[in-house]
Design an enzyme around this catalytic site. Structure first.
Site, PDB file in Angstrom:
ATOM      1  N   ASP A   1      10.541  48.878  43.652  1.00 28.66           N
ATOM      2  CA  ASP A   1       9.514  49.390  42.754  1.00 28.66           C
ATOM      3  C   ASP A   1      10.127  50.246  41.651  1.00 28.66           C
ATOM      4  O   ASP A   1       9.575  50.365  40.563  1.00 28.66           O
ATOM      5  CB  ASP A   1       8.466  50.194  43.523  1.00 28.66           C
ATOM      6  CG  ASP A   1       9.060  51.374  44.283  1.00 28.66           C
ATOM      7  OD1 ASP A   1      10.242  51.309  44.652  1.00 28.66           O
ATOM      8  OD2 ASP A   1       8.340  52.352  44.519  1.00 28.66           O
TER       9      ASP A   1
ATOM     10  N   ARG B   1      14.817  56.768  41.956  1.00 33.14           N
ATOM     11  CA  ARG B   1      14.430  57.905  42.779  1.00 33.14           C
ATOM     12  C   ARG B   1      14.589  57.544  44.256  1.00 33.14           C
ATOM     13  O   ARG B   1      15.019  56.447  44.596  1.00 33.14           O
ATOM     14  CB  ARG B   1      13.009  58.367  42.468  1.00 33.14           C
ATOM     15  CG  ARG B   1      11.906  57.427  42.915  1.00 33.14           C
ATOM     16  CD  ARG B   1      10.534  57.956  42.483  1.00 33.14           C
ATOM     17  NE  ARG B   1       9.468  57.157  43.066  1.00 33.14           N
ATOM     18  CZ  ARG B   1       8.229  57.127  42.593  1.00 33.14           C
ATOM     19  NH1 ARG B   1       7.905  57.830  41.520  1.00 33.14           N
ATOM     20  NH2 ARG B   1       7.303  56.385  43.166  1.00 33.14           N
TER      21      ARG B   1
ATOM     22  N   GLU C   1      12.761  56.578  46.588  1.00 31.38           N
ATOM     23  CA  GLU C   1      11.925  55.549  47.214  1.00 31.38           C
ATOM     24  C   GLU C   1      12.641  54.199  47.209  1.00 31.38           C
ATOM     25  O   GLU C   1      13.112  53.723  48.236  1.00 31.38           O
ATOM     26  CB  GLU C   1      10.589  55.458  46.477  1.00 31.38           C
ATOM     27  CG  GLU C   1       9.560  54.629  47.211  1.00 31.38           C
ATOM     28  CD  GLU C   1       8.192  54.718  46.551  1.00 31.38           C
ATOM     29  OE1 GLU C   1       7.301  53.990  46.963  1.00 31.38           O
ATOM     30  OE2 GLU C   1       8.027  55.521  45.608  1.00 31.38           O
TER      31      GLU C   1
ATOM     32  N   ASP D   1       3.683  45.309  44.028  1.00 35.59           N
ATOM     33  CA  ASP D   1       4.429  45.359  42.779  1.00 35.59           C
ATOM     34  C   ASP D   1       5.075  44.005  42.496  1.00 35.59           C
ATOM     35  O   ASP D   1       5.047  43.494  41.364  1.00 35.59           O
ATOM     36  CB  ASP D   1       5.518  46.432  42.849  1.00 35.59           C
ATOM     37  CG  ASP D   1       4.986  47.824  43.148  1.00 35.59           C
ATOM     38  OD1 ASP D   1       4.195  47.952  44.106  1.00 35.59           O
ATOM     39  OD2 ASP D   1       5.361  48.780  42.457  1.00 35.59           O
TER      40      ASP D   1
ATOM     41  N   GLU E   1       5.522  54.097  35.573  1.00 31.28           N
ATOM     42  CA  GLU E   1       4.695  53.945  36.771  1.00 31.28           C
ATOM     43  C   GLU E   1       3.236  54.284  36.459  1.00 31.28           C
ATOM     44  O   GLU E   1       2.317  53.604  36.928  1.00 31.28           O
ATOM     45  CB  GLU E   1       5.210  54.867  37.874  1.00 31.28           C
ATOM     46  CG  GLU E   1       4.386  54.859  39.148  1.00 31.28           C
ATOM     47  CD  GLU E   1       4.953  55.803  40.190  1.00 31.28           C
ATOM     48  OE1 GLU E   1       4.645  55.610  41.380  1.00 31.28           O
ATOM     49  OE2 GLU E   1       5.697  56.739  39.821  1.00 31.28           O
TER      50      GLU E   1
END
Length: 353
Positions: free
Chosen positions: A33, A37, A39, A46, A303
């Site tokens: 995604d 970062r 994640e 997505d 995002e």
């Protein structure tokens, strides 16, 4: 070999470049995604909303074929796809509407683009298991179960009722599973899921559509799903299109969709004779819009529509990525709508306008 897109409008050109860079930086091993970062997960929604754009930008057949092994591997014994693949401990396991449905939508779209039945052969059993899972837990054909997560139309300025969105995806997955089974000669499965899809469509219309064509929730995404997934009685389609157009016009013209609606808005408007509104959305510069981030220095898709605004500043650091590709799923329409070039199975696309 993938597609190339150039346009006389510098803003649209920059948008395509931002979409492409988001794809390049996220398509590493799995479709993450975001690349920057902590994640960095293979979120299914997505991937499925962006896949039509991804297939036009590049040859992603082998990439997604490999990732689908992870999607199948994360499927539960009860048939539930996960929200992310590979499966990660601590992330809600059971797939949400629009997330778990990627296990059906991704193989189907890959087959449509590349014309290779092996995408369906390798995934049909898993597709059937997912639809059976949703049906088993929602025997009245309205997907209202609350045991698993539900992300709705993620980050939409105007939220769509969850049961409307979920039931629309239930109908879509059942219909595509039926078509996949038919292509592979699995006649019994094709008939069974085709019948289920018809019943879910009928239930959707009875529960969520008024006699004047209003869809429950009265949001852009509610109409987009109903129209794109062919869930409306034919005589109500014109009224639903008029109401969708009115919602777009009343917003600016503007969009109020999140992750699950954004890729549908331009194609649906275009398909129903309102390409003028689709082009107006493409050129809008106030948030929420595709041009707003670009005018504030973005080189990839954000995002959030409002990840930064002059009035409020930046959104909370905990969830404010400036390199997510989901809202860039309008890229498909740049090829098909702006450039007017559709794609036959197995071909690559090169477009200029």
């Amino acid at each position: 070999m993938g597609g190339e897109f150039t346009c006389s409008d510098p803003g649209v050109d920059r948008l395509h470049q931002a979409i492409s860079w988001g794809q390049r930086s996220n398509f590493v091993s799995v479709p993450t995604d975001c690349p920057q970062r902590d994640e960095r997960l293979g979120w299914l929604a997505d991937a499925q909303v962006f896949l039509p754009t991804a297939c036009l930008n590049a040859d992603v057949a082998a990439f997604f074929d490999g990732w689908l092994r992870e999607v199948r591997g994360a499927q539960s014994p009860d048939g539930a796809f996960g929200n992310v693949a590979p499966k990660i401990a601590g992330v809600a396991d059971e797939g949400a509407p629009g997330w778990g449905d990627a296990g059906v939508l991704v193989p189907w779209h890959l087959y449509r683009v590349y014309g290779d039945e092996r995408f369906l052969e390798r995934n049909l059993d898993a597709m059937c298991a997912w639809v059976d899972h949703v049906h088993r837990h929602n025997p009245d054909l309205v997907w209202t179960r609350r045991t698993g997560p539900h992300f709705a139309d993620w980050l939409a300025p105007a939220p769509t009722p969850r049961d409307v969105l979920a039931t629309a995806y239930f109908a879509r997955s059942a219909a595509l599973t039926a078509r996949a089974a038919e292509i592979l000669g699995a006649d019994e499965a094709a008939a069974r899921y085709g019948t289920l899809a018809a019943h879910v469509r009928k239930t959707f219309a009875e529960r969520f559509v008024s006699p004047d064509g209003r869809v429950h929730g009265d949001t852009q995404t509610a109409y987009l799903l109903a129209l794109a997934f062919e869930l409306l009685p034919g005589e109500l389609v014109p009224a639903a299109v008029r109401r969708l157009a009115a919602l777009v016009e009343d917003a600016g013209p503007g969009l109020t969709t999140g992750f699950l609606g954004v890729g549908l808005i331009a194609p649906v408007l275009d398909a129903h004779g309102r390409a003028d509104l689709a082009h107006a959305l493409l050129r809008r510069t106030d948030p929420p819009s595709w041009q707003y981030p670009l005018r504030h220095g973005a080189t990839t898709v954000w995002e959030r529509w409002d990840g930064y605004t002059g009035e409020r500043g930046f959104q909370a650091v905990a969830m404010n990525s400036f390199n997510h590709y989901a809202l860039g799923s309008v890229g498909e329409w740049l090829y098909r709508g702006v450039a007017g070039l559709d794609q036959a199975p197995g071909s690559a696309a090169t477009a200029s306008c």
